[in-house]
Scaffold this motif. Structure first.
Motif, PDB file in Angstrom:
ATOM      1  N   THR A 147       9.164 -39.567 -11.329  1.00 38.20           N
ATOM      2  CA  THR A 147       9.292 -39.358 -12.776  1.00 38.20           C
ATOM      3  C   THR A 147       9.363 -37.869 -13.113  1.00 38.20           C
ATOM      4  N   ASN A 148       9.031 -37.010 -12.153  1.00 36.11           N
ATOM      5  CA  ASN A 148       9.065 -35.576 -12.442  1.00 36.11           C
ATOM      6  C   ASN A 148       9.134 -34.771 -11.152  1.00 36.11           C
TER       7      ASN A 148
ATOM      8  N   PHE B  99      12.142 -37.091 -15.624  1.00 32.92           N
ATOM      9  CA  PHE B  99      13.239 -38.046 -15.480  1.00 32.92           C
ATOM     10  C   PHE B  99      12.921 -39.384 -16.161  1.00 32.92           C
TER      11      PHE B  99
ATOM     12  N   ILE C  31      17.684 -36.357 -17.498  1.00 36.76           N
ATOM     13  CA  ILE C  31      16.842 -35.265 -17.018  1.00 36.76           C
ATOM     14  C   ILE C  31      16.477 -34.365 -18.189  1.00 36.76           C
TER      15      ILE C  31
ATOM     16  N   VAL D 291      17.223 -35.316  -7.816  1.00 31.20           N
ATOM     17  CA  VAL D 291      17.760 -34.899  -9.116  1.00 31.20           C
ATOM     18  C   VAL D 291      19.011 -35.693  -9.456  1.00 31.20           C
TER      19      VAL D 291
ATOM     20  N   ASN E 247      18.205 -39.531 -10.488  1.00 29.20           N
ATOM     21  CA  ASN E 247      17.237 -39.877 -11.533  1.00 29.20           C
ATOM     22  C   ASN E 247      17.632 -39.225 -12.861  1.00 29.20           C
ATOM     23  N   GLN E 248      18.136 -40.050 -13.749  1.00 31.11           N
ATOM     24  CA  GLN E 248      18.572 -39.548 -15.045  1.00 31.11           C
ATOM     25  C   GLN E 248      18.099 -40.489 -16.148  1.00 31.11           C
TER      26      GLN E 248
ATOM     27  N   ALA F 104      11.462 -38.682 -19.444  1.00 34.64           N
ATOM     28  CA  ALA F 104      12.402 -37.796 -20.127  1.00 34.64           C
ATOM     29  C   ALA F 104      12.621 -38.244 -21.567  1.00 34.64           C
TER      30      ALA F 104
ATOM     31  N   GLN G 183      17.179 -32.011 -22.967  1.00 32.41           N
ATOM     32  CA  GLN G 183      17.971 -32.697 -21.956  1.00 32.41           C
ATOM     33  C   GLN G 183      18.941 -31.724 -21.300  1.00 32.41           C
TER      34      GLN G 183
END
Length: 359
Positions: free
Chosen positions: A240-241, A196, A168, A162, A165-166, A200, A211
């Motif tokens: 990616t998720n 992400f 989000i 978490v 990875n932005q 996102a 977001q």
């Protein structure tokens, strides 16, 4: 007849993508496509691959004016039929797989008819998916189930994933949304799927989620741990998720649960281990397990190693701390691809090999 032919072509096109779109005896897959795509959109979708391309390149294949093609592609992206990537002033479009992809992008457009069709189709899709060594999602331990002294890879550490990875986005879980619309909702939060990066961006532009900050995302992980949800990120080191899944709604977990040996079909480096002397037969672990991997014996709980997927939900609520997560033997582990591109390449090769084997 011409209209039916374009949907048949689209079904075959989607089935050539790594995740597949298997045909069925009932033709329900064609019914689904007709609900989602107009004939023109189906023709456009047949020309796209998993390579992001500008509208000009796609227009050449269609022998159409680029401006018109760009407008139609943008509308298709807004409807969740294809994927869009924006970098600066440039926009590129690519095919979306049916699952994970088109289906999830329709979280705000579900109807009873579409849900009924998906439920009829899901067993065919997951039967094919379970035959692949490389699935689209994997299982990682919930944060509280792993101690500081345990060895864990960076791409398995939920909090780190978490934080690194932005942007989000949090989005509604389509599986819980689906069950809610049919009167079968559980009490877990609807807004619980983390997306992400480029995903996102797509979700924000399409109004599929909002977001959030890193701290808000970490709170969602904590809530998932408390109410017993399995963490399933993309099956790649660059994710990616992260889906936070319950066994009562999640289509993947529900179909895994039907198998005799779910552990064989998931990517997970861990397995639960019981200290038999510490177990007091309270049954908390039985209630927490999403795979029915734990039963109560005469003197202690019993963990079925063929059913355990290493999520760690049984670990954090054991009052006697009798359960821990241990790393599986190396021969039982599946490596995690570096990127989704590598994941899809493996899936495609595995499907092609299976088709050759049947020929």
């Amino acid at each position: 007849m011409e209209e039916n032919r374009v949907y048949e072509q689209l079904a075959e096109h989607l089935n050539r993508l790594p995740a597949g779109f298997p045909r069925t005896p009932t033709g329900v897959e064609i019914r689904i496509l007709k609900r989602l795509f107009t004939p023109e959109e189906a023709r456009y979708a047949c020309t796209l691959t998993l390579k992001p391309e500008p509208p000009e390149e796609i227009a050449k294949r269609l022998n159409l004016e680029p401006g018109k093609v760009a407008g139609i592609l943008e509308e298709m992206a807004k409807k969740g039929l294809i994927f869009r990537i924006r970098k600066g002033s440039e926009t590129r479009y690519m095919a979306a797989q049916f699952i994970i992809g088109i289906w999830e992008y329709h979280v705000n457009q579900l109807t009873p008819e579409l849900i009924a069709d998906l439920r009829e189709y899901a067993p065919y899709f997951f039967q094919q998916a379970m035959n692949l060594r490389t699935p689209q999602l994997r299982v990682i331990p919930i944060p509280g189930s792993v101690t500081a002294v345990q060895s864990i890879m960076p791409y398995e550490e939920a909090r780190r994933l978490v934080e690194e990875n932005q942007p989000i986005v949090v989005a509604p879980c389509i599986c819980r949304k689906e069950h809610g619309l049919t009167g079968e909702a559980c009490d877990r939060p609807l807004e619980s799927c983390l997306v992400f990066g480029l995903g996102a961006q797509y979700y924000m532009e399409n109004g599929l989620g909002r977001q959030i900050t890193v701290q808000e995302a970490l709170k969602i992980l904590e809530e998932a741990e408390r109410d017993g949800r399995v963490l399933q990120p993309s099956n790649a080191q660059k994710i990616t998720n992260i889906c936070t899944c319950c066994g009562c709604c999640c289509q993947i977990l529900k179909n895994l649960k039907k198998l005799d040996k779910p552990a064989l079909y998931v990517v997970s480096r861990h397995i639960a281990e019981l200290d038999e002397e510490s177990c007091v037969l309270c049954g908390t672990c039985v209630d927490r397990c999403q795979m029915d991997a734990i039963t109560l014996g005469d003197d202690h709980a019993v963990i079925n190693r063929d059913r355990c997927i290493g999520c760690g939900l049984c670990v954090t609520t054991c009052p006697e701390e009798a359960i821990t997560l241990k790393e599986k033997p190396k021969e039982l582990q599946k490596d995690v691809p570096a990127s989704l591109r590598e994941t899809y390449a493996r899936m495609f090769q595995e499907r092609m090999s299976a088709m050759v084997g049947k020929a």
